[in-house]
Design an enzyme around this catalytic site. Structure first.
Site, PDB file in Angstrom:
ATOM      1  N   ARG A  27      32.525  17.535  -2.497  1.00  0.00           N
ATOM      2  CA  ARG A  27      32.719  17.492  -1.050  1.00  0.00           C
ATOM      3  C   ARG A  27      31.537  17.992  -0.215  1.00  0.00           C
ATOM      4  NH1 ARG A  27      37.880  16.900   0.518  1.00  0.00           N
ATOM      5  NH2 ARG A  27      37.756  18.453   2.180  1.00  0.00           N
TER       6      ARG A  27
ATOM      7  N   HIS B   9      31.631  12.792   1.213  1.00  0.00           N
ATOM      8  CA  HIS B   9      32.344  13.135  -0.019  1.00  0.00           C
ATOM      9  C   HIS B   9      31.972  12.100  -1.068  1.00  0.00           C
ATOM     10  CE1 HIS B   9      35.813  15.171   2.431  1.00  0.00           C
ATOM     11  NE2 HIS B   9      34.670  15.816   2.521  1.00  0.00           N
TER      12      HIS B   9
ATOM     13  N   GLU C 262      30.791   9.632   6.838  1.00  0.00           N
ATOM     14  CA  GLU C 262      31.156   9.958   8.220  1.00  0.00           C
ATOM     15  C   GLU C 262      29.918   9.879   9.101  1.00  0.00           C
ATOM     16  OE1 GLU C 262      34.874  12.972   7.279  1.00  0.00           O
ATOM     17  OE2 GLU C 262      32.878  13.821   7.487  1.00  0.00           O
TER      18      GLU C 262
ATOM     19  N   GLU D 253      36.088  14.587  -6.774  1.00  0.00           N
ATOM     20  CA  GLU D 253      35.529  14.430  -5.434  1.00  0.00           C
ATOM     21  C   GLU D 253      34.634  15.621  -5.124  1.00  0.00           C
ATOM     22  OE1 GLU D 253      38.045  15.239  -2.004  1.00  0.00           O
ATOM     23  OE2 GLU D 253      37.176  13.551  -0.913  1.00  0.00           O
TER      24      GLU D 253
ATOM     25  N   GLU E 276      37.547  10.066  12.991  1.00  0.00           N
ATOM     26  CA  GLU E 276      37.587  11.365  12.335  1.00  0.00           C
ATOM     27  C   GLU E 276      38.027  12.451  13.304  1.00  0.00           C
ATOM     28  OE1 GLU E 276      37.653  13.254   9.895  1.00  0.00           O
ATOM     29  OE2 GLU E 276      37.520  11.804   8.266  1.00  0.00           O
TER      30      GLU E 276
ATOM     31  N   GLU F 274      32.539   8.575   0.894  1.00  0.00           N
ATOM     32  CA  GLU F 274      33.227   8.531   2.199  1.00  0.00           C
ATOM     33  C   GLU F 274      32.220   8.940   3.254  1.00  0.00           C
ATOM     34  OE1 GLU F 274      37.017  10.785   2.047  1.00  0.00           O
ATOM     35  OE2 GLU F 274      36.557  10.945  -0.078  1.00  0.00           O
TER      36      GLU F 274
ATOM     37  N   ASP G  11       0.839  -1.192   0.000  1.00  0.00           N
ATOM     38  CA  ASP G  11       0.000   0.000   0.000  1.00  0.00           C
ATOM     39  C   ASP G  11       0.878   1.248   0.000  1.00  0.00           C
ATOM     40  OD1 ASP G  11      -1.734   2.015   0.369  1.00  0.00           O
ATOM     41  OD2 ASP G  11      -2.542   1.308   2.279  1.00  0.00           O
TER      42      ASP G  11
ATOM     43  N   ARG H 170      42.035  21.270  -0.123  1.00  0.00           N
ATOM     44  CA  ARG H 170      40.765  20.662   0.250  1.00  0.00           C
ATOM     45  C   ARG H 170      39.705  21.680   0.621  1.00  0.00           C
ATOM     46  NH1 ARG H 170      41.242  14.935   2.218  1.00  0.00           N
ATOM     47  NH2 ARG H 170      43.226  14.228   1.397  1.00  0.00           N
TER      48      ARG H 170
ATOM     49  N   GLU I  61      34.860   7.418  10.174  1.00  0.00           N
ATOM     50  CA  GLU I  61      34.657   7.307   8.722  1.00  0.00           C
ATOM     51  C   GLU I  61      35.004   5.893   8.300  1.00  0.00           C
ATOM     52  OE1 GLU I  61      36.293  10.387   6.074  1.00  0.00           O
ATOM     53  OE2 GLU I  61      36.991   8.824   4.702  1.00  0.00           O
TER      54      GLU I  61
END
Ligand code: ADP
Ligand code: MG
Ligand code: MG
Ligand code: MG
Ligand code: MG
Length: 440
Positions: free
Chosen positions: A331, A241, A130, A329, A185, A128, A50, A312, A192
């Site tokens: 982020r 990420h 976390e 990547e 982390e 990745e 349903d 980064r 992570e």
């Protein structure tokens, strides 16, 4: 695995119950449990449920939906007893007339993957994830207390969280995950775990499975796992990420050994597409009120729309690895996102870049957080939306991302998220009490 093999393996492994799994629009996993006697019928796509009881699925008057299990997703839960075991199958949702349902996130991702396939590409994704592990109180209610004080990559032998994480890794491996790394982390209680990239649909299935396994195993260790993006003010939040690349057959189409950065034209256009649509895409990759508390300067989360091969701080980083590992990547996504919709949106943005040859701006190899606002303006560097409604306003103007989601999902999500924002805005928060109660 095909239908026959699933049934044979289920019998061989003493499976008694099978959970038919799918996610709702918000990416929350739903289950319909059946017994082994119904497995064949289920695999033939004949099981109904349903849909009106699931938010955003259907109207009451057309509530019968069909589940179509994907046999390749059959997994036995390793933490269940060998006698009377439990297994799962991920499902697509179909309408009674046998067509795929527009409100099924897995169907939406498959559509985008089919578009990529027409252009000769398959999408490969490695996330990745976390998360935080928090203690529960005497009544089993989650708290914000952590069991450790360890930092990034620290080894702390008496940490309950470490033990839980190790158990998660072992369990995931038994379920067919290839774990590449697992570490503590930056923040206390934060972890992570990275698993090996694979094609986008498999990875999306793995992400929802991952969250479910982490929560289940944490509970067995007396801890509460949360994928909420920013549970604690003043320390790092949790991201997801999203490493992505396009392959042509077995060859990574982002790699070009002859270009200066060894990135192909396709890689550049893909970056161009992601950057162009990132603000609208944020509605999907960062879908909660809380998501925007993570996207602030100072905690390693991205804020600015830029890319770099070196540092980064920007939204998009190009990790140094080349050859088959050449990847982009992204982020900003966080683990509260619906991975099917998030990956469908990323792919739609990247393909728009490729099809329309969208050149990205030059790489930004400086620390963006140290730039003044004048410098940012001069370089034309914009930022991600600062709040959920800002992201939705952006999404409402972005045909590419809206098309990828389809009208059904776009409408239902906009409605749900407007309500979520309203409910948040109407609340009187502790911050306001602290700030104004005695001041005025
Ligand atoms: P970081 O350096 O950002 O911490 P990690 O090593 O934690 O990165 O994670 C990298 C992720 O990228 C892994 O999931 C890995 O499998 C994935 N990855 C590697 N090659 C590719 C590729 N070609 N396409 C997509 N993802 C990839
Ligand atoms: Mg990592
Ligand atoms: Mg790493
Ligand atoms: Mg990390
Ligand atoms: Mg990373």
């Amino acid at each position: 695995m095909d239908k026959r093999e699933v049934i044979a393996e289920a019998r061989e492994k003493g499976v008694k119950f099978i959970r038919l799994q799918f996610t709702d629009l918000l990416g929350v996993m739903k289950n319909v449990a059946i017994t082994i006697d119904q497995l064949e019928k289920a695999l033939d796509g004949e099981l109904m449920f349903d849909g009106s009881s699931i938010y955003g699925f259907t109207r009451i008057e057309e509530s019968d939906m069909y589940l179509r299990p994907d046999p390749s997703t059959f997994v036995v839960f390793p933490w269940r007893p060998r006698e009377g075991g439990v297994a799962r199958l991920m499902c697509d949702i179909y309408n009674p007339d046998g067509t795929p349902f527009d409100g099924c996130p897995r169907v939406i991702l498959k559509r985008q993957l089919a578009r990529a396939a027409e252009l000769g590409y398959s999408m490969q994704v490695g996330p990745e994830l976390e998360f935080f592990l928090f203690c529960v109180d005497d009544n089993n209610v989650p708290t914000l207390k952590t069991h450790d004080n360890a930092g990034y990559f620290d080894l702390s032998p008496v940490d309950l969280g470490e033990q839980a994480r190790r158990d998660v890794v072992l369990t995931l491996e038994q379920m067919g995950f290839e774990i590449e790394a697992s570490h503590h982390e930056v923040a206390p209680g934060q972890h992570e775990i990275d698993f090996k990239y694979s094609d986008a649909l498999d990875t999306a299935d793995k992400i929802v499975t991952f969250k479910f396994v982490v929560r289940t195993i944490a509970q067995r260790h007396g801890l509460h796992a949360t994928f909420m993006p920013k549970p604690v003010y003043g320390i790092n939040g949790s991201g997801m990420h999203t490493n992505q690349s396009l392959f042509k057959g077995n060859i990574n189409a982002f790699y070009d050994e002859n270009s200066p950065l060894q990135l192909s034209k396709e890689a550049y256009y893909y970056i161009g597409g992601l950057l162009k649509h990132a603000r609208a895409l944020a509605a999907i990759t960062n879908p909660t009120v809380n998501s925007y508390k993570r996207l602030v300067p100072g905690y390693e989360a991205p804020v600015y729309l830029a890319w770099s091969g070196r540092n980064r701080s920007p939204l998009i980083r190009i990790p140094a690895k080349r050859g088959q590992s050449t990847r982009v990547e992204l982020r900003n996504p966080d683990p509260s996102c619906n991975p099917y919709l998030s990956l469908a949106g990323c792919l739609a943005a990247g393909l728009d870049g490729i099809v329309n040859q969208i050149d990205p701006p030059p790489a930004c190899d400086r620390n963006i957080y140290q730039m003044t606002s004048t410098e940012l303006d001069e370089l034309g560097i914009k930022s991600l939306p600062g709040s959920l409604p800002e992201a939705y306003a952006e999404l409402s103007r972005d045909e590419v991302i809206r098309d990828a989601l389809g009208e059904h999902i776009y409408e239902k999500l906009s409605e749900a998220k407007a309500k979520e924002w309203e409910s948040f805005s109407l609340q009187v928060h502790q911050w306001e009490i602290d700030r104004y109660l005695t001041l005025f």
